[in-house]
Design a protein around this motif. Structure first.
Motif, short mmCIF file in Angstrom:
data_model
loop_
_atom_site.label_atom_id
_atom_site.label_comp_id
_atom_site.label_asym_id
_atom_site.label_seq_id
_atom_site.Cartn_x
_atom_site.Cartn_y
_atom_site.Cartn_z
N ASP A 301 -10.84 -9.95 -71.34
CA ASP A 301 -10.78 -8.53 -71.68
C ASP A 301 -9.37 -8.06 -71.35
N PRO A 302 -8.52 -7.80 -72.35
CA PRO A 302 -7.14 -7.42 -72.05
C PRO A 302 -6.99 -6.01 -71.48
N ILE A 303 -8.06 -5.21 -71.58
CA ILE A 303 -8.00 -3.85 -71.06
C ILE A 303 -9.20 -3.58 -70.14
N PRO A 304 -9.35 -4.36 -69.08
CA PRO A 304 -10.51 -4.20 -68.21
C PRO A 304 -10.54 -2.81 -67.58
N SER A 305 -11.74 -2.39 -67.21
CA SER A 305 -11.89 -1.05 -66.63
C SER A 305 -11.29 -0.96 -65.23
N LYS A 306 -11.11 -2.12 -64.59
CA LYS A 306 -10.51 -2.13 -63.25
C LYS A 306 -9.51 -3.27 -63.16
N GLU A 310 -2.21 -7.88 -57.09
CA GLU A 310 -1.49 -8.20 -55.87
C GLU A 310 -0.43 -9.24 -56.20
N GLN A 311 0.81 -8.95 -55.90
CA GLN A 311 1.90 -9.84 -56.26
C GLN A 311 1.96 -11.02 -55.30
N VAL A 312 1.76 -12.23 -55.84
CA VAL A 312 1.80 -13.44 -55.02
C VAL A 312 2.70 -14.47 -55.70
N ALA A 329 9.12 -4.91 -58.71
CA ALA A 329 8.33 -6.14 -58.81
C ALA A 329 8.65 -7.01 -57.62
N ARG A 330 7.86 -6.89 -56.57
CA ARG A 330 8.14 -7.66 -55.36
C ARG A 330 6.85 -8.19 -54.74
N LEU A 331 7.00 -9.30 -54.04
CA LEU A 331 5.85 -9.95 -53.43
C LEU A 331 5.20 -9.06 -52.39
N GLY A 332 3.88 -9.17 -52.31
CA GLY A 332 3.13 -8.42 -51.31
C GLY A 332 2.68 -7.06 -51.77
N SER A 333 3.22 -6.56 -52.88
CA SER A 333 2.79 -5.24 -53.35
C SER A 333 1.39 -5.33 -53.94
N LEU A 334 0.71 -4.21 -53.95
CA LEU A 334 -0.68 -4.17 -54.40
C LEU A 334 -0.95 -2.87 -55.13
N VAL A 335 -1.62 -2.98 -56.27
CA VAL A 335 -2.13 -1.81 -56.98
C VAL A 335 -3.57 -2.11 -57.40
N VAL A 336 -4.45 -1.18 -57.12
CA VAL A 336 -5.83 -1.24 -57.61
C VAL A 336 -6.06 0.03 -58.41
N ALA A 337 -6.40 -0.12 -59.70
CA ALA A 337 -6.56 1.04 -60.57
C ALA A 337 -7.79 0.86 -61.45
N THR A 338 -8.43 1.97 -61.75
CA THR A 338 -9.59 1.97 -62.64
C THR A 338 -9.37 2.98 -63.74
N ARG A 339 -10.07 2.78 -64.83
CA ARG A 339 -10.00 3.74 -65.93
C ARG A 339 -11.41 4.09 -66.39
N GLY A 341 -13.11 7.22 -69.26
CA GLY A 341 -12.86 8.41 -70.05
C GLY A 341 -11.37 8.62 -70.22
N GLN A 342 -10.89 9.81 -69.92
CA GLN A 342 -9.47 10.15 -70.06
C GLN A 342 -8.71 10.04 -68.74
N THR A 343 -9.33 9.44 -67.72
CA THR A 343 -8.75 9.43 -66.39
C THR A 343 -8.43 8.02 -65.92
N ILE A 344 -7.24 7.85 -65.36
CA ILE A 344 -6.83 6.63 -64.67
C ILE A 344 -6.73 6.97 -63.19
N GLU A 345 -7.46 6.24 -62.36
CA GLU A 345 -7.40 6.47 -60.93
C GLU A 345 -6.70 5.31 -60.25
N VAL A 346 -5.64 5.62 -59.52
CA VAL A 346 -4.96 4.62 -58.71
C VAL A 346 -5.63 4.67 -57.34
N ALA A 347 -6.52 3.71 -57.10
CA ALA A 347 -7.31 3.73 -55.87
C ALA A 347 -6.51 3.24 -54.68
N GLU A 348 -5.67 2.21 -54.88
CA GLU A 348 -4.84 1.67 -53.81
C GLU A 348 -3.44 1.41 -54.35
N ALA A 349 -2.45 1.62 -53.51
CA ALA A 349 -1.07 1.32 -53.89
C ALA A 349 -0.27 1.03 -52.63
#
Length: 417
Positions: A301-306, A310-312, A329-339, A341-349
């Motif tokens: 699924d190229p556009i998953p809902s979540k 994590e950069q490794v 773009a650096r190692l150790g960074s993390l983003v968790v996002a969900t989509r 409806g019309q909303t994108i939520e960045v849950a973790e960064a």
């Protein structure tokens, strides 16, 4: 609330939130005609085309679809012109390094295109002849019911054969080429490997997660890698119960437990298959071949809902519908996002100051405002314009129609580590 705005545009103020007006139909059509003329004139896709003025003009839904088709046709023509020789020679080059490869085709081609199985050999820090023998073995090790079974020969003879940075680039180029020249379905690309090749699967599966429909690790060692980015990549882990060299058996069990824990915490992701073959050592008597039909049951699924990113190992500039500027773009960074409806939520960064959210009409209605939020705070709310520039930027370096996006919103993340 920073945003890369396509010009020209009109701002409407509702309270304190800017909303962008709908694109001008005449200017949108003119941008598409300018794109068509540029592609005809250059007979390809110049690297700087995204910087042309027409590439920043907001497009209507219909014109964006037309532009997407024109861009993909030009991309296909360029690949057919520039890559046919390397496919015929069965060699990928990256600077001074070369990666020979061999492939066989099985079954009838489905309507949506063929599956692709990239199968990495074992060996490692040994004379070239040892790794050559391992490559020859890998060519014959597995068969598939349908698809292209491709065995590359590692470009080096180091212990980390398959997880040096050049592998990401070479595999990306190989996939891009085979999508066009061999009719590979980009949503059915699979990764597998044995021994040192299994080491590579542990590393490459999470850091190139948006490429794979599924991955299978046989008799390898993870070298401490995190599996969090495998949220949308079904993962098979198989090791002999007596494969004690480098503690492969013990670590394999531990990583199986980690996958169980990730799945329990997030039941919508982390599909996995774990088999520990008791009484078997490093060689599993081909019983591990069960992973191939298991993988074949999954499509990407190229556009998953979540997305969990994590950069490794080797940092990347994008994953699925998320991206960062090169300097982020650096190692150790993390983003968790969900989509939804019309909303994108960045849950973790963590470790990311600027996040690029890529969008298209598969994901949201781009004729209506979209909202990007973090911890309940709106980072952006408004129309995200479709532009030729974003289509071009998301094509470059990927050549993947499923990861081609029409719009991009740039947001600043507070308290980035």
């Amino acid at each position: 609330m920073p945003l890369r705005l396509a010009a020209p545009c009109v701002l409407l103020l509702i309270g304190s939130t800017p909303l962008l007006a709908q694109p001008d139909a005449s200017e949108s059509a003119g941008a598409v005609e300018a794109l068509r003329a540029a592609l005809d004139e250059n007979r390809g896709m110049p690297a700087d085309l995204a910087g042309e003025p027409f590439a920043r003009v907001p497009l209507t839904r219909e014109d964006a679809a037309t532009a997407r088709g024109l861009i993909w046709q030009a991309h296909e023509a360029r690949i057919r012109r520039d890559r046919a020789g390397e496919l015929e020679a069965r060699v990928i080059e990256d600077g001074d390094l070369t990666m020979p490869f061999s492939y066989s085709t099985f079954g009838e081609e489905p309507e949506g295109g063929r599956g692709l199985y990239i199968s990495m050999h074992g060996g490692g820090n040994a004379p070239a002849r040892v790794n050559d023998r391992q490559w020859e073995n890998q060519k014959r090790l597995y068969e598939v019911g349908e698809g292209i079974y491709l065995a590359p020969r590692a470009p080096t003879n180091t212990w980390n054969l398959w997880h040096e940075p050049h592998i990401d680039r070479m595999f990306g180029r190989l996939i891009e080429t085979l999508i066009v020249l061999e009719g590979v379905d980009p949503d059915r690309v699979y990764l597998l490997g044995y021994s040192a090749g299994g080491d590579g699967v542990y590393q490459l599966a999470p850091r190139m997660a948006d490429r794979w429909a599924a991955a299978a690790m046989m008799a390898g060692h993870p070298n401490g890698v995190s599996l969090r980015s495998l949220r949308n990549v079904p993962f098979a882990l198989q090791v002999g119960g007596d494969d004690s060299a480098y503690d492969r058996n013990t670590v394999g069990r531990e990583y199986g437990d980690r996958l169980d824990a990730l799945r329990e915490e997030d039941p919508g992701g982390y599909e996995h298959l774990v088999k520990i073959y008791e009484g078997k050592g490093h060689w599993m008597d081909r019983e591990d071949a069960v992973a191939l039909p298991w993988m074949a049951g999954f499509t990407r699924d190229p556009i998953p809902s979540k997305v969990v990113w994590e950069q490794v190992g080797t940092p990347h500039g994008r994953s699925y519908w998320l991206a960062v500027p090169p300097e982020d773009a650096r190692l150790g960074s993390l983003v968790v996002a969900t989509r939804g409806g019309q909303t994108i939520e960045v849950a973790e960064a963590e470790g990311v100051s600027t996040l690029l959210v890529r969008l298209d009409d598969r994901m949201v209605d781009l004729d209506r405002p979209v909202r990007v939020e973090h911890r309940g705070e709106a980072l952006y709310e408004g129309i995200a314009p479709r532009t030729i520039g974003t289509l071009l930027e998301t094509l470059v370096g990927r050549g993947d129609p499923g990861l081609l996006f029409d719009a991009e919103v740039s947001v600043a993340l507070p308290d980035a580590g």
